[in-house]
Design a protein around this motif. Structure first.
Motif, PDB file in Angstrom:
ATOM      1  N   ARG A  47     -43.385  60.441  -8.541  1.00 25.44           N
ATOM      2  CA  ARG A  47     -43.453  61.735  -8.990  1.00 25.44           C
ATOM      3  C   ARG A  47     -43.936  62.793  -8.274  1.00 25.44           C
ATOM      4  N   ARG A  67     -40.682  63.416  -6.212  1.00 20.75           N
ATOM      5  CA  ARG A  67     -39.356  63.795  -6.950  1.00 20.75           C
ATOM      6  C   ARG A  67     -39.639  65.285  -7.399  1.00 20.75           C
ATOM      7  N   GLY A  68     -41.036  65.613  -7.611  1.00 20.37           N
ATOM      8  CA  GLY A  68     -41.338  67.271  -7.945  1.00 20.37           C
ATOM      9  C   GLY A  68     -41.116  67.889  -6.808  1.00 20.37           C
ATOM     10  N   GLN A  74     -37.041  68.243  -6.802  1.00 18.75           N
ATOM     11  CA  GLN A  74     -36.564  68.575  -8.027  1.00 18.75           C
ATOM     12  C   GLN A  74     -35.993  69.879  -8.109  1.00 18.75           C
ATOM     13  N   LYS A 108     -32.019  72.159  -9.484  1.00 17.99           N
ATOM     14  CA  LYS A 108     -31.863  72.941 -10.850  1.00 17.99           C
ATOM     15  C   LYS A 108     -30.659  73.575 -11.093  1.00 17.99           C
ATOM     16  N   LEU A 133     -31.571  61.864  -9.133  1.00 18.00           N
ATOM     17  CA  LEU A 133     -31.787  63.041  -9.020  1.00 18.00           C
ATOM     18  C   LEU A 133     -30.699  63.932  -8.702  1.00 18.00           C
TER      19      LEU A 133
END
Length: 383
Positions: A74, A77-78, A81, A85, A335
């Motif tokens: 997490r 990935r954060g 990410q 977008k 992703l």
């Protein structure tokens, strides 16, 4: 059977092939992706001592987003990410169009290509590598060797039991990639400030990620994004040209490209299966899967589950029966799914406009050896 034991696969594994069962396993945290060390060791030979290169190879792979669960996954990935977008991808769309048009122009201006050309080497391989390099903000879209490095890593990852030769080739590719990124990141002024490489570098400077994690994510972004997209381009175009009525329908109604790409992904998934290790006993479809056992989640077969898709073996770009599993589900959903979809839409749209008479050549398609990836090695075309 959607869940069955196979002693022939990877020394013994549960093969999960039903749509609902695969979707469940992809979302269930008891099915862990942390399997890198045992899998990498399988290609080194029982009597091969770990060298510095092998240890570094394991270390890099084990810190990749692909092989991490829980908080570590997490966290990484954060960091990545925001680069995927919609607003960021919208800025990348004209870049993809320019790269696509340049490759098409090279083919169109090549007089010999009218008699036949290889779609994989002339288009499907270079485009994704160039797009990923642009997404990362690398200078001059990265070195020419990117494609070969990515291919060696993807071949290794795609093999259920990589031998010593595949492992050593992947080690060399990983070393070359790490050396390249380590050098480039030393002079961030030559990088696009809005690219993912700068984002990762800033995260390292803020001590949000380590140097090893930085290099692991850079390498992962390259080969993961490259392999999936190049296989979608090759497999998807082959499906269209093998069904000329579908090719004609898409030319007549190009607004159906988004749905057509989804059907390409379902019909011939670029990633055929992925592996998980059981962290606990799990009962699935009446079978008891025990802690420590290997599970092969067969995405390609799940996408052809007749319980989920009617006449699943038929290629139909107008199909509207819900989402495929080619990008996965759950915490490890791809992703770059939106990027891959957008890239394919742009590429197929440009190909239709430039080569309306595109057709299969006389030479049959050449497939790479079967493995986790469904990959064309050669696709002869004429126009």
């Amino acid at each position: 059977m959607p869940v069955q034991w196979s002693s022939a696969h990877c020394g013994g594994a549960w093969i999960i092939s039903g749509y609902d069962e695969v979707a469940h396993a992809l979302r269930d945290p008891r099915f862990s992706v942390r399997r890198a060390a045992r899998w990498i060791n399988s290609g080194l030979g029982l009597h091969t001592a770990d060298s510095h290169a092998q240890l570094r190879f394991k270390r890099i792979f084990s810190r990749s987003l692909l092989f991490l669960d829980g908080r570590a996954h997490r966290r990484l990935r954060g960091i990545l990410q925001p680069g995927f977008k919609p607003a960021q991808l919208a800025q990348l769309a004209p870049v993809i169009s320019r790269l696509t048009d340049a490759l098409i122009d090279d083919i169109a201006k090549d007089g010999s290509a009218r008699k036949g050309f290889d779609f994989v080497s002339r288009f499907a391989r270079p485009l994704p590598a160039q797009v990923i390099a642009s997404l990362m903000g690398l200078p001059a879209r990265g070195p020419q060797a990117f494609i070969d490095w990515a291919a060696d890593l993807a071949t290794f990852i795609g093999s259920p039991t990589p031998d010593t030769a595949l492992t050593e080739a992947a080690q060399q590719a990983m070393q070359a990639l790490c050396d390249y990124f380590a050098e480039v990141l030393q002079t961030p002024t030559q990088l696009d400030p809005h690219g993912l490489a700068v984002r990762l570098l800033e995260a390292q400077q803020q001590q949000a990620i380590t140097q090893v994690e930085l290099l692991a994510q850079c390498s992962t972004l390259l080969f993961a994004g490259y392999e999936t997209t190049r296989n979608l381009l090759g497999n998807g175009l082959l499906a269209l040209l093998r069904h000329p009525e579908q090719w004609a329908a898409l030319q007549a109604h190009p607004q159906g490209l988004r749905n057509a790409v989804r059907e390409m992904l379902r019909y011939d998934s670029p990633v055929q299966y992925t592996g998980r290790r059981l962290l606990d006993d799990v009962e699935l479809h009446g079978q008891l899967l025990r802690r420590g056992e290997l599970a092969i989640l067969h995405i390609g077969q799940a996408n052809h589950d007749e319980r989920r898709f009617s006449d699943a073996g038929r290629f139909d770009i107008s199909r509207d029966e819900g989402m495929h599993l080619s990008f996965g589900q759950g915490p490890h959903v791809c992703l770059g799914a939106a990027l891959t979809q957008m890239e394919a839409e742009i590429a197929f749209g440009a190909l239709m406009r430039a080569f309306p008479t595109l057709a299969l050549g006389n030479e049959p398609p050449i497939w790479q050896p079967a493995g986790a990836y469904r990959a064309l090695q050669g696709l002869a075309l004429v126009f």
